[in-house]
Design an enzyme around this catalytic site. Structure first.
Site, mmCIF file in Angstrom:
data_model
loop_
_atom_site.group_PDB
_atom_site.id
_atom_site.type_symbol
_atom_site.label_atom_id
_atom_site.label_comp_id
_atom_site.label_asym_id
_atom_site.label_seq_id
_atom_site.Cartn_x
_atom_site.Cartn_y
_atom_site.Cartn_z
ATOM 1 N N HIS A 245 -18.110 -22.855 -18.473
ATOM 2 C CA HIS A 245 -19.125 -23.087 -19.492
ATOM 3 C C HIS A 245 -18.450 -23.287 -20.842
ATOM 4 O O HIS A 245 -17.418 -22.682 -21.118
ATOM 5 C CB HIS A 245 -20.106 -21.902 -19.562
ATOM 6 N N GLU A 303 -25.852 -23.057 -13.296
ATOM 7 C CA GLU A 303 -26.184 -24.089 -12.325
ATOM 8 C C GLU A 303 -26.004 -23.628 -10.878
ATOM 9 O O GLU A 303 -26.693 -24.103 -9.976
ATOM 10 C CB GLU A 303 -25.331 -25.349 -12.568
#
Length: 361
Positions: A245, A303
């Protein structure tokens, strides 16, 4: 200069704070864990909208108003659905939302909240050769979205979907939110601003990533060796979907929130076995990444468990970004209103690094 605007503060906001070092997400003064699974999506919409609309009703009345907005949107878009269906599901949804009035009132905001929840099931059903199901204005938002998808109420799945919508409702100044604020700063209406957010969300470096997680899991299952498959992907310069991320240097707190929800769904045999397999892949990926990229802390992101949850409640992978948008649209609207209130146009500078013409004195 930071090419990706790293560490540049572009807005003051009361909406959310992402603590990348500590792995915490705060939304309007509440931790994510206080909201996900504990407050309904309509309640969190009201929390985000508070102070940005003068006529904001109570939680119960807002839930009813969102239900009425779903009916209004369905009636408005129904004549054009057949023309939108041949497009990819995300582009079709975006095109349907583009015809909504471009105002700044609460009614305009609620139509934008309703639109992804209405358009996505309708377009999926048309793609399967089925007739779209009209909304039920008395149903809760997540439950009605699933009812419009399957044709029958699914109470056991509605709460997990509601928890997902809350989990992704806002997340600092990410790419789609920044795009939304840029357009809102021009004093364009809410629909224009949200269309900008939708465009940014589609990319695989942002909201377009959950679908490929399913493809990765299926490929690993077919290979029979998670570690070997993952090592090969890294050796070929491929990203491991669902990991890493831009902000978080520790585990994404949204991943844990969604993993909890998927575990609650694990009593369904198919979901339980899928989760067990995914957890084994997750552990293998973290080990492989720690060896292949020891200089970086690459952890599980939102995700990974988004893909598992949305698959479990019945959405095909090509619609995952649509459902992400259905949750994030509330945050976009709140950010757009917050930016509009500043009265300030977002207009950064660039540094020219191209060739310089000869200037004649």
């Amino acid at each position: 200069m930071a090419n990706g605007l790293d560490d540049v503060v572009a807005a003051d906001t009361v909406l959310s704070d992402v603590d990348g070092a500590g792995g915490h997400l705060t939304i309007r003064g509440h931790s994510l864990m206080e909201l996900a699974g504990r407050r309904r999506y309509a309640q969190v919409v009201r929390l985000l909208f508070d102070g940005f609309f003068d006529d904001l009703p109570s939680d119960a009345e807002l839930e009813k108003a969102i239900g009425k907005a779903r009916v209004e949107v369905f009636d408005r878009v129904q004549p054009m659905l057949a023309h939108l269906a041949p497009l990819d599901i995300y582009s079709s949804m975006r095109a349907g939302m583009a015809i909504l009035p471009d105002g700044d009132r609460l009614a305009d905001a609620l139509r934008l909240i309703a639109a992804p929840a209405v358009l996505t099931p309708a377009l999926l059903r048309l793609g399967r050769g089925e007739t779209p199901v009209a909304p039920d204005e008395k149903a809760d938002h997540a439950g009605d979205m699933l009812r419009m998808l399957s044709g029958a109420a699914s109470p056991a799945l509605a709460k997990p979907l509601d928890s997902y919508l809350v989990t992704v409702c806002d997340h600092g100044l990410n790419a789609s939110t920044f795009a939304t604020r840029v357009v809102a700063s021009t004093q364009a209406g809410l629909t224009s601003a949200i269309l900008a957010g939708l465009g940014a969300l589609k990319g695989p470096l942002h909201g377009g990533a959950p679908g490929p997680v399913i493809e990765m899991l299926d490929a690993i299952e077919a290979s029979g060796d998670a570690t070997a498959w993952l090592r090969n992907e890294i050796a070929n310069g491929q990203r491991i979907m669902g990991f890493g991320h831009r902000i978080y240097r520790v585990r994404d707190p949204r991943a844990d929130a969604l993993k909890t929800v998927v575990r609650q769904l694990g009593s369904r045999s198919e979901t339980g076995s899928r989760l067990a397999f995914a957890e084994a892949v997750e552990q293998a990926a973290l080990e492989v990444l720690s060896i292949a990229k020891p200089q970086r802390s690459i952890q599980t992101n939102v995700e990974f468990y988004t893909a598992l949850l949305l698959e479990a409640v019945g959405f095909p992978k090509e619609a995952f970004s649509n459902v992400f948008a259905a949750g994030r649209v509330a945050g976009w609207i709140a950010h757009a209103r917050e930016q509009q209130a500043t009265g300030r146009l977002i207009r950064p500078q660039s540094r020219y690094v191209g060739p310089v013409p000869d200037l004649v004195a």
